[in-house]
Design an enzyme around this catalytic site. Structure first.
Site, short mmCIF file in Angstrom:
data_model
loop_
_atom_site.label_atom_id
_atom_site.label_comp_id
_atom_site.label_asym_id
_atom_site.label_seq_id
_atom_site.Cartn_x
_atom_site.Cartn_y
_atom_site.Cartn_z
N TRP A 21 0.71 -1.30 0.09
CA TRP A 21 0.17 -0.01 -0.05
C TRP A 21 0.78 1.21 0.04
CZ3 TRP A 21 -3.93 1.28 4.67
CH2 TRP A 21 -4.77 2.65 4.13
N ASP A 51 1.27 -8.38 -1.31
CA ASP A 51 -0.06 -8.01 -1.12
C ASP A 51 -0.30 -6.56 -1.87
OD1 ASP A 51 -2.96 -8.44 -0.12
OD2 ASP A 51 -2.52 -6.53 0.87
N TYR A 56 -4.68 1.23 -4.14
CA TYR A 56 -3.51 1.53 -3.42
C TYR A 56 -3.02 2.72 -4.32
CZ TYR A 56 -4.24 -2.11 0.01
OH TYR A 56 -4.84 -2.94 0.92
N GLN A 174 -8.40 -12.28 4.45
CA GLN A 174 -7.45 -11.19 5.01
C GLN A 174 -8.46 -10.51 5.96
OE1 GLN A 174 -5.12 -7.49 3.22
NE2 GLN A 174 -5.03 -9.12 1.90
N TYR A 214 -3.63 -8.02 8.00
CA TYR A 214 -3.47 -6.68 7.57
C TYR A 214 -3.28 -5.70 8.65
CZ TYR A 214 -8.19 -4.44 7.22
OH TYR A 214 -9.27 -4.16 7.59
N LEU A 217 1.50 -3.99 12.19
CA LEU A 217 2.13 -3.22 12.87
C LEU A 217 1.40 -1.77 13.14
CD1 LEU A 217 5.67 -3.27 11.13
CD2 LEU A 217 5.08 -4.10 13.29
N ARG A 238 -2.51 7.88 7.14
CA ARG A 238 -2.68 7.76 8.46
C ARG A 238 -3.48 8.74 9.29
NH1 ARG A 238 3.21 5.19 9.40
NH2 ARG A 238 3.67 6.75 7.81
N GLY A 290 3.89 -3.51 5.78
CA GLY A 290 4.57 -2.53 5.03
C GLY A 290 5.77 -2.13 5.49
N ALA A 291 6.87 -1.99 4.69
CA ALA A 291 8.05 -1.22 5.14
C ALA A 291 8.28 -0.05 3.98
CB ALA A 291 9.39 -2.52 4.66
N1 LIG Z 1 -7.55 -5.56 3.29
C1 LIG Z 1 -7.53 -4.52 3.66
O1 LIG Z 1 -8.56 -3.79 3.87
C2 LIG Z 1 -6.30 -3.92 3.97
C3 LIG Z 1 -6.34 -2.58 4.85
C4 LIG Z 1 -5.06 -1.96 5.29
C5 LIG Z 1 -3.75 -2.67 4.78
N2 LIG Z 1 -3.85 -3.62 4.11
C6 LIG Z 1 -2.68 -4.41 3.76
O2 LIG Z 1 -1.84 -4.47 4.67
C7 LIG Z 1 -0.46 -4.07 4.57
C8 LIG Z 1 0.14 -3.49 5.75
O3 LIG Z 1 -0.65 -2.87 6.78
P1 LIG Z 1 -0.59 -1.18 6.88
O4 LIG Z 1 -0.08 -0.71 5.66
O5 LIG Z 1 -1.56 -0.87 7.40
O6 LIG Z 1 0.72 -1.10 7.45
P2 LIG Z 1 1.69 -1.82 8.82
O7 LIG Z 1 2.30 -2.88 8.17
O8 LIG Z 1 1.08 -2.16 9.92
O9 LIG Z 1 2.82 -0.56 9.01
C9 LIG Z 1 3.70 -0.12 8.10
C10 LIG Z 1 4.43 1.01 8.55
O10 LIG Z 1 5.08 0.48 9.85
C11 LIG Z 1 6.37 1.38 10.05
N3 LIG Z 1 7.35 0.31 9.92
C12 LIG Z 1 7.37 -0.67 9.32
N4 LIG Z 1 8.47 -1.48 9.61
C13 LIG Z 1 9.16 -1.00 10.61
C14 LIG Z 1 10.17 -1.04 11.43
N5 LIG Z 1 11.14 -2.22 11.30
N6 LIG Z 1 10.70 -0.09 12.32
C15 LIG Z 1 10.02 1.05 12.40
N7 LIG Z 1 8.74 1.47 11.72
C16 LIG Z 1 8.43 0.53 10.69
C17 LIG Z 1 6.43 2.08 8.45
O11 LIG Z 1 5.87 3.35 8.84
P3 LIG Z 1 6.70 4.69 8.38
O12 LIG Z 1 6.22 4.44 6.75
O13 LIG Z 1 6.28 5.75 8.93
O14 LIG Z 1 8.19 4.68 8.19
C18 LIG Z 1 5.46 1.21 7.62
O15 LIG Z 1 5.28 2.24 6.60
C19 LIG Z 1 -1.04 -2.74 3.36
O16 LIG Z 1 0.35 -2.76 2.62
C20 LIG Z 1 -1.89 -3.71 2.57
O17 LIG Z 1 -1.20 -4.68 1.74
C21 LIG Z 1 -5.00 -4.28 3.71
#
Ligand SMILES: NC(=O)c1ccc[n+]([C@@H]2O[C@H](COP(=O)([O-])OP(=O)(O)OC[C@H]3O[C@@H](n4cnc5c(N)ncnc54)[C@H](OP(=O)(O)O)[C@@H]3O)[C@@H](O)[C@H]2O)c1
Length: 326
Positions: A21, A51, A56, A174, A214, A217, A238, A290-291
């Site tokens: 995303w 994913d 996105y 998911q 999903y 983090l 966010r 996400g990274a």
């Molecule tokens: N199905 C659905 O409805 C749905 C909804 C939401 C998400 N998703 C999927 O889930 C994936 C992940 O969820 P998410 O995007 O909500 O985020 P997440 O994985 O919960 O958090 C990602 C964020 O955490 C930080 N991060 C990651 N690794 C880190 C580390 N080692 N140290 C410090 N900070 C770290 C980064 O923030 P910074 O960018 O600030 O550095 C990164 O952008 C999405 O990409 C998408 O594919 C699906």
């Protein structure tokens, strides 16, 4: 890499996947070049699940993933994309799981991803205005044409999931799941029709489906980096998460402070603790975190080198108890 296997999917899937995303530009970073570097480094480390979704970055995340996977990388990975969320010029979204729309969406995704097939095709969110029969008909048509291999549901109620399963094979689910959002009733202010830990996990276990949690983090909150003063840039998605501001934030933030004491005790970063808490659950197949930099990816991969010791798990359970139903 640690791989997990479920009955419904032929391939072994890496315990850590990549959520794409943030590559699309809805977040503060990263840029395209860094995103492609992250994807390549992930593949080199054995990650084989990516994913993504059309919505996105309004197509950009799929486009970037497609660019990164051309030149010989495509066959090494499983692409898990989605359908059912359309957007207009003003970037307003609408749920649409009609047959006509899905038949168009799949071709647009394939073109952006520069591939002939998507491995796991997931319905992103329910569309209660469209009969499930019609959506299933579209999915069967797309599958028969060889454009998708497996079907997944994201954000569906257990009841609707059972109805889908009575009409077609569902290989993957998911839903929102992390240490502090286990059975929560909303995501970005949208009511959820399921409780992950109580309803989705027992289902995936019973039916041998893959499960992709999903926001593992909590959009970065579970890395211990957020503080009261943290503000995202104006364009960062966010800002639209009500749990990351005001009183709600205080509740979740308080828990991260207690978790950070445990992290100090065991000398491990909170991001790794949050990922391992998920990985150690047998129902969790691939954590699609996400990274936004190579160093974040590296840290997240490092979580694979250790497990949370049993006594520490008991301390964590105690902290997480109030969040079981929040
Ligand atoms: N199905 C659905 O409805 C749905 C909804 C939401 C998400 N998703 C999927 O889930 C994936 C992940 O969820 P998410 O995007 O909500 O985020 P997440 O994985 O919960 O958090 C990602 C964020 O955490 C930080 N991060 C990651 N690794 C880190 C580390 N080692 N140290 C410090 N900070 C770290 C980064 O923030 P910074 O960018 O600030 O550095 C990164 O952008 C999405 O990409 C998408 O594919 C699906």
């Amino acid at each position: 890499m640690i791989y997990k296997k479920v009955a419904k999917i032929q391939e072994e899937i890496s315990a850590i996947g990549i959520g794409c995303w943030n590559f699309g530009g809805d977040w503060d970073h990263p840029d395209e070049q860094t995103s492609i570097q992250i994807i390549h480094a992930a593949i080199d480390a054995g990650i084989n699940l990516f994913d993504v979704a059309p919505v996105y970055g309004w197509g950009r995340s799929e486009t970037i993933l497609g660019k990164a996977l051309k030149d010989g990388q495509r066959q090494k990975v499983l692409i898990a994309s989605k359908c059912g969320l359309l957007w207009n010029d003003r970037h307003e979204t609408a749920n649409n799981l009609t047959k006509a729309s899905l038949l168009q969406e799949i071709d647009r995704s394939l073109s952006r991803l520069q591939t002939d097939y998507i491995d796991i095709y997931q319905l992103h969110w329910p569309d209660h205005a469209t009969p499930i029969e019609e959506t299933v008909e579209a999915l069967e048509t797309i599958k028969k044409a060889g454009k998708i291999r497996y079907i997944g549901l994201s954000n569906f109620s257990p009841r609707d999931t059972e109805i889908f399963m009575s009409m077609t094979e569902i290989h993957c689910q998911q839903s929102l799941y992390n240490m502090l959002e286990r059975n929560t009733d909303s995501y970005h202010g949208i009511p959820l029709e399921y409780q992950t830990e109580k309803e989705i996990l027992p289902m995936v276990k019973k039916y041998g489906q893959a499960f992709l949690p999903y926001s593992p983090l909590f959009q970065g909150l579970l890395t211990g980096r957020f503080t009261h003063g943290r503000n995202f840039s104006e364009k960062d998605i966010r800002n639209e998460n009500p749990k990351l501001s005001g009183l709600a934030f205080d509740t979740y933030y308080g828990a991260t402070l207690r978790l950070s004491d445990i992290c100090k005790e065991i000398d491990r970063p909170m991001s790794e603790l949050a990922l391992n808490w998920l990985r150690q659950k047998p129902e969790v197949t691939s954590i699609i975190g996400g990274a936004s930099s190579l160093s974040q990816l590296e840290k997240n991969l490092h979580s694979l080198s250790w497990d949370i010791p049993v006594p520490v798990m008991a301390e964590i359970d105690d902290i997480l108890k109030p969040f079981e139903n929040l």
